[in-house]
Design a protein around this motif. Sequence first.
Motif, PDB file in Angstrom:
ATOM      1  N   LEU A   9       0.826  -1.209   0.000  1.00 51.87           N
ATOM      2  CA  LEU A   9       0.000   0.000   0.000  1.00 51.87           C
ATOM      3  C   LEU A   9       0.862   1.262   0.000  1.00 51.87           C
ATOM      4  CD1 LEU A   9      -2.854   1.263   0.271  1.00 51.87           C
ATOM      5  CD2 LEU A   9      -2.492   1.193   2.736  1.00 51.87           C
ATOM      6  N   LEU A  10       1.917   1.287   0.812  1.00 48.67           N
ATOM      7  CA  LEU A  10       2.793   2.462   0.863  1.00 48.67           C
ATOM      8  C   LEU A  10       3.536   2.666  -0.457  1.00 48.67           C
ATOM      9  CD1 LEU A  10       4.265   2.174   4.465  1.00 48.67           C
ATOM     10  CD2 LEU A  10       2.556   3.798   3.638  1.00 48.67           C
ATOM     11  N   ALA A  48       2.506   1.724  -3.436  1.00 47.51           N
ATOM     12  CA  ALA A  48       1.533   2.166  -4.436  1.00 47.51           C
ATOM     13  C   ALA A  48       1.213   3.652  -4.258  1.00 47.51           C
ATOM     14  CB  ALA A  48       0.261   1.332  -4.327  1.00 47.51           C
ATOM     15  N   ARG A  49       1.083   4.084  -3.020  1.00 40.96           N
ATOM     16  CA  ARG A  49       0.785   5.496  -2.750  1.00 40.96           C
ATOM     17  C   ARG A  49       1.948   6.383  -3.200  1.00 40.96           C
ATOM     18  NH1 ARG A  49      -1.445   7.365   2.951  1.00 40.96           N
ATOM     19  NH2 ARG A  49      -3.369   6.746   1.975  1.00 40.96           N
ATOM     20  N   ARG A  50       3.183   5.943  -2.929  1.00 35.11           N
ATOM     21  CA  ARG A  50       4.348   6.732  -3.323  1.00 35.11           C
ATOM     22  C   ARG A  50       4.442   6.831  -4.840  1.00 35.11           C
ATOM     23  NH1 ARG A  50      10.397   4.728  -2.495  1.00 35.11           N
ATOM     24  NH2 ARG A  50       9.728   3.507  -4.281  1.00 35.11           N
ATOM     25  N   ASN A  51       4.209   5.728  -5.530  1.00 36.29           N
ATOM     26  CA  ASN A  51       4.266   5.742  -6.997  1.00 36.29           C
ATOM     27  C   ASN A  51       3.190   6.645  -7.581  1.00 36.29           C
ATOM     28  OD1 ASN A  51       6.463   4.073  -7.048  1.00 36.29           O
ATOM     29  ND2 ASN A  51       5.267   2.210  -7.389  1.00 36.29           N
ATOM     30  N   ARG A  52       2.001   6.653  -6.987  1.00 31.79           N
ATOM     31  CA  ARG A  52       0.927   7.512  -7.482  1.00 31.79           C
ATOM     32  C   ARG A  52       1.279   8.983  -7.294  1.00 31.79           C
ATOM     33  NH1 ARG A  52      -4.897   6.827  -5.001  1.00 31.79           N
ATOM     34  NH2 ARG A  52      -4.327   8.594  -3.735  1.00 31.79           N
ATOM     35  N   ALA A  53       1.898   9.324  -6.152  1.00 30.64           N
ATOM     36  CA  ALA A  53       2.293  10.710  -5.905  1.00 30.64           C
ATOM     37  C   ALA A  53       3.373  11.145  -6.893  1.00 30.64           C
ATOM     38  CB  ALA A  53       2.785  10.863  -4.471  1.00 30.64           C
ATOM     39  N   ARG A  54       4.318  10.251  -7.173  1.00 31.60           N
ATOM     40  CA  ARG A  54       5.367  10.588  -8.148  1.00 31.60           C
ATOM     41  C   ARG A  54       4.782  10.789  -9.541  1.00 31.60           C
ATOM     42  NH1 ARG A  54      10.559   6.693  -6.888  1.00 31.60           N
ATOM     43  NH2 ARG A  54      11.194   7.731  -4.971  1.00 31.60           N
ATOM     44  N   ARG A  55       3.816   9.943  -9.911  1.00 31.57           N
ATOM     45  CA  ARG A  55       3.207  10.050 -11.241  1.00 31.57           C
ATOM     46  C   ARG A  55       2.444  11.380 -11.368  1.00 31.57           C
ATOM     47  NH1 ARG A  55       0.751   5.444 -11.358  1.00 31.57           N
ATOM     48  NH2 ARG A  55      -1.225   6.195 -10.573  1.00 31.57           N
ATOM     49  N   LYS A  56       1.723  11.772 -10.323  1.00 32.76           N
ATOM     50  CA  LYS A  56       0.993  13.043 -10.369  1.00 32.76           C
ATOM     51  C   LYS A  56       1.955  14.216 -10.485  1.00 32.76           C
ATOM     52  CE  LYS A  56      -3.340  12.020  -8.070  1.00 32.76           C
ATOM     53  NZ  LYS A  56      -4.235  12.393  -6.984  1.00 32.76           N
TER      54      LYS A  56
END
Length: 79
Positions: free
Chosen positions: A52-53, A55-63
């Motif tokens: 979960l952590l 996935a959250r980090r990757n989503r923040a980087r993508r944004k």
Amino acid sequence: MPDVTPPGVRLTAAAKVLHLLTEPPGSTTPPEPVEASAGAWAVPWSLAVLVLLLARRNRARRKAREAAPGRDAVQAAMG
């Protein structure tokens, strides 16, 4: 000797109960031991939290990466 490896996905347990009291008066045979077993799914919570952590980090980087061209254009227009 029982297996001491921690469960990954499935947890099982078995129990055997022996009667410590003497046989009841008038009985010709001692009581039999009682055995039971059960199983349940074991959730590897530490692994689930790690996934979960990440996935959250990757989503923040993508944004942040998707917002970078617009942010750069605004800074170029202002400066």
